[in-house]
Design an enzyme around this catalytic site. Structure first.
Site, PDB file in Angstrom:
ATOM      1  N   HIS A 188      -1.692   1.734   2.792  1.00 56.70           N
ATOM      2  CA  HIS A 188      -0.588   2.696   2.631  1.00 56.70           C
ATOM      3  C   HIS A 188       0.324   2.245   1.498  1.00 56.70           C
ATOM      4  O   HIS A 188       0.858   3.068   0.757  1.00 56.70           O
ATOM      5  CB  HIS A 188       0.235   2.816   3.922  1.00 56.70           C
ATOM      6  CG  HIS A 188      -0.398   3.692   4.961  1.00 56.70           C
ATOM      7  ND1 HIS A 188      -0.908   4.938   4.693  1.00 56.70           N
ATOM      8  CD2 HIS A 188      -0.614   3.494   6.285  1.00 56.70           C
ATOM      9  CE1 HIS A 188      -1.400   5.472   5.806  1.00 56.70           C
ATOM     10  NE2 HIS A 188      -1.237   4.598   6.787  1.00 56.70           N
TER      11      HIS A 188
ATOM     12  N   GLU B  85      -4.367   9.018   6.630  1.00 58.70           N
ATOM     13  CA  GLU B  85      -4.786   8.056   7.647  1.00 58.70           C
ATOM     14  C   GLU B  85      -6.266   7.712   7.466  1.00 58.70           C
ATOM     15  O   GLU B  85      -6.660   6.559   7.577  1.00 58.70           O
ATOM     16  CB  GLU B  85      -4.540   8.601   9.058  1.00 58.70           C
ATOM     17  CG  GLU B  85      -3.061   8.721   9.426  1.00 58.70           C
ATOM     18  CD  GLU B  85      -2.329   7.388   9.364  1.00 58.70           C
ATOM     19  OE1 GLU B  85      -2.903   6.361   9.744  1.00 58.70           O
ATOM     20  OE2 GLU B  85      -1.171   7.373   8.908  1.00 58.70           O
TER      21      GLU B  85
ATOM     22  N   HIS C  94      -5.117  -1.717   6.896  1.00 60.93           N
ATOM     23  CA  HIS C  94      -4.776  -0.297   6.990  1.00 60.93           C
ATOM     24  C   HIS C  94      -3.345  -0.080   6.477  1.00 60.93           C
ATOM     25  O   HIS C  94      -3.090   0.807   5.659  1.00 60.93           O
ATOM     26  CB  HIS C  94      -4.921   0.185   8.437  1.00 60.93           C
ATOM     27  CG  HIS C  94      -4.432   1.581   8.672  1.00 60.93           C
ATOM     28  ND1 HIS C  94      -5.278   2.658   8.790  1.00 60.93           N
ATOM     29  CD2 HIS C  94      -3.185   2.080   8.797  1.00 60.93           C
ATOM     30  CE1 HIS C  94      -4.572   3.754   8.974  1.00 60.93           C
ATOM     31  NE2 HIS C  94      -3.281   3.428   8.991  1.00 60.93           N
ATOM     32  N   GLU C  95      -2.422  -0.913   6.938  1.00 58.95           N
ATOM     33  CA  GLU C  95      -1.019  -0.769   6.509  1.00 58.95           C
ATOM     34  C   GLU C  95      -0.861  -1.080   5.025  1.00 58.95           C
ATOM     35  O   GLU C  95      -0.117  -0.411   4.312  1.00 58.95           O
ATOM     36  CB  GLU C  95      -0.112  -1.684   7.337  1.00 58.95           C
ATOM     37  CG  GLU C  95      -0.082  -1.353   8.826  1.00 58.95           C
ATOM     38  CD  GLU C  95       0.185   0.114   9.105  1.00 58.95           C
ATOM     39  OE1 GLU C  95       0.807   0.787   8.267  1.00 58.95           O
ATOM     40  OE2 GLU C  95      -0.259   0.603  10.157  1.00 58.95           O
TER      41      GLU C  95
END
Lengths: 187, 402
Positions: free
Chosen positions: B147, B226, B143-144
């Site tokens: 980004h 997100e 997930h990070e």
């Protein structure tokens, strides 16, 4: 005069589109090459880890000779075909993964081995290398899919044909047992 | 992902210009008050603005990591975390692996920062590191990393730093009102009447504006990113369940992140603030409701593609969420993988992970470790420990300190 300008403009636009598609193809081809190199790095890393792992396990589990032999054999086989194409390589690597799973399963039966720091560190490295192999394979296959689509789809297929861009092979492991840990019972 | 990248770039520029406008407005008012001419104030404001932007751009990530209390780790400090980051770097095809940071905090959270794909960092709290198994850790890191891959990190870091500056300025302005407010009225004969009033108004304006900025920022850092990061995490790991169950653990925790603040809150994977003793399950504002994020991931079934995520989202929210460019770039059906096999790949349990993390934190604080010669208990010695021997608290054996 106006007709000439229009013709020139059309030629320039076509030329720009041509450049765009050609560069796009080169970019994708390089991505496929890079992704392949990444798989290669991880596979080599695994070859290097195996002898250490075998030695460590041997110290505790002397009677598992057959497993050690299979692992060493599979490793040597895989190393021999290291310069072959994706299909041959994937086959050999799949088998190596399967026997490695068996080696780690053997370790289950030796509590002292499981508590050994050196073994734990090797196991973490091996687990991670396995993951890295499968993630780099995933990225490689995605890149190949994009590249092949571009080569086969209109209009980029025309330019691909002119400059000899050829379809790349997927790295597919057919061995089913690959991700499933074999269960070994000692009764 | 080009659509997302260019919106991020546009938003970063809008943010910088907007901050410039606010600063110059303030400079105008202050210059008029202090120098009698607005130009001096505007010049100072412009300089401040340029410095602020440059600092936010080049130093934003280090500032944020420092304010979050994050410390960089090496592979030897925590091999598993390091390996997972490496794995995800490969999975999303980044050229360079981000730096790995750890935040010594029992709260559960993580964030990514940086200015581009080659200057990025991921940070995770020690609490989260202890709680997650490998599959869940992969989900959170993926997930990070998305980004970083989607280039959200520049906008997020710039926004956090610029907003942080505004919050600090507003704090000092509120002090200044009491200070110069009185003085201004005494000086009113030489600065022409309304000076004190102007600065008071500017100060009050700033105090009102700061929280509004925070809100604006929360909207700018839209919830969509997100969702896109969740979808990409599922795609990279090929395992939506990993992130889903990690989010479940994140939601259940009641600890707020100690060093999070208004400005940095939107960076985190889940809202770092908690109402006293309450879990963050559906605390909204900065983040989409966690329960919804979990539900969408779980509805993806045995597929891990972006398309499957979009379809799952449509079922829950009856609208679209992922940018078209993202969906178009991954057309193929992608199957989810099976969970990591237990047994053959021995997964450390919660106790082992806690011990591992504690050892790392003590190691980073330069504690020495010796094993008791009798019972094998690990004794940790603080860096200023100078005695020649130490007594084992378990069995009472005296161990010599080398």
């Amino acid at each position: 005069m106006i007709a000439l300008i229009i013709i020139l403009a059309v030629i320039v636009i076509l030329f720009l589109i041509f450049i765009g598609i050609y560069n796009g193809l080169v970019g994708l081809r390089n991505q496929v090459k890079n992704a392949w190199a990444q798989i290669d790095v991880q596979l080599k890393r695994r070859y290097d880890l195996i002898p250490n792992l075998v030695e460590t396990v041997k110290g505790y589990a002397k009677h598992e000779r057959e497993v050690f032999e299979n692992v060493t054999k599979a490793r040597n086989m895989a190393q021999q075909v290291a310069s072959a194409g994706p299909a041959t390589r994937a086959q050999a690597e799949g088998e190596l993964t399967a026997v490695l799973g068996r080696l780690l399963a053997v370790a289950e039966a030796y509590p002292e081995l499981k508590a050994n720091q050196n073994f734990l560190a090797l196991q973490e490295e091996l687990t991670s290398t396995e993951n890295k192999i499968s993630f780099s394979r995933q990225f490689y296959n995605d890149s190949v899919l994009n590249y092949n689509n571009k080569i086969q789809m209109f209009p980029s297929n025309i330019i691909a044909g002119m400059f000899g861009f050829t379809v790349s092979e997927f790295f597919e492991v057919k061995v089913e047992a690959e991700r499933i840990a074999p269960k070994v019972s000692f009764t | 992902m080009w659509e997302q990248i260019s919106t991020n770039r546009t938003r970063s520029i809008i943010l910088v210009v907007f901050m410039g406008a606010v600063l110059i407005g303030v400079g105008f008012a202050l210059g008029d008050y202090f120098f009698g001419t607005p130009y001096g104030g505007i010049a100072i404001a412009a300089v401040v603005w340029i410095i602020m932007t440059l600092v936010a751009y080049f130093q934003g990530d280090s500032i944020l990591l420092a304010t979050a209390g994050a410390r960089k780790i090496e592979k030897k400090d925590h091999p598993r975390l390091f390996n997972v980051v490496e794995e995800m770097t490969i999975a999303c095809g980044l050229a360079k692996m981000p730096d790995v940071y750890i935040i010594d905090d029992p709260a559960l959270n993580a964030f990514a920062t940086g200015r581009d794909q080659n200057h990025a960092a991921v940070a995770i709290t020690s609490g989260l590191l202890q709680k997650l198994n490998r599959d869940e850790l992969q989900g959170v890191i993926a997930h990070e990393m998305s980004h970083v891959k989607n280039r959200d990190v520049l906008l997020m870091s710039m926004a956090a730093v610029l907003l942080g500056t505004v919050v600090i300025l507003s704090y000092y302005f509120s002090r200044m009102i009491f200070f110069t407010g009185g003085r201004g009225s005494r000086r009113s004969n030489d600065s022409g009447g309304g000076g004190g009033a102007i600065i008071a108004i500017v100060g009050i304006l700033f105090i009102i504006l700061a929280p509004i900025f925070a809100q604006l920022l929360y909207f700018a850092l839209s919830r969509r990113r997100e969702y896109l990061a969740d979808a990409s995490a599922a795609l990279y790991t090929r395992y939506p369940e990993g992130l889903a169950s990690a989010l479940e653990k994140l939601a259940a925790s009641t600890n707020p992140v100690a060093k999070a603040n208004q400005a940095t809150a939107p960076m985190y994977i889940v809202n770092p603030f908690r109402e006293k003793g309450r879990a963050a399950t559906d605390l909204t504002g900065t983040h989409p409701p966690i329960s919804e994020r979990i539900r969408i991931l779980r509805q993806m079934g045995h597929s891990a593609s972006l398309k499957a995520y979009e379809e799952a989202y449509e079922k829950t929210a009856h609208s679209h969420v992922l940018p078209h460019s993202a969906l178009a770039s991954s057309t193929a059906a992608v199957d989810a993988r099976a969970p990591s096999p237990e047994g053959a790949v021995e997964e450390p349990d919660l106790t082992a992970r806690t011990r591992e993390t504690q050892n790392m934190l003590f190691g980073m604080a330069n504690y020495r470790r010796i094993d008791c010669s009798n019972c094998g208990t690990t004794l940790r010695l603080p860096p200023n420990f100078t005695a020649p021997a130490v007594r084992c608290p378990h069995c009472g054996t005296i161990n010599a300190v080398k």
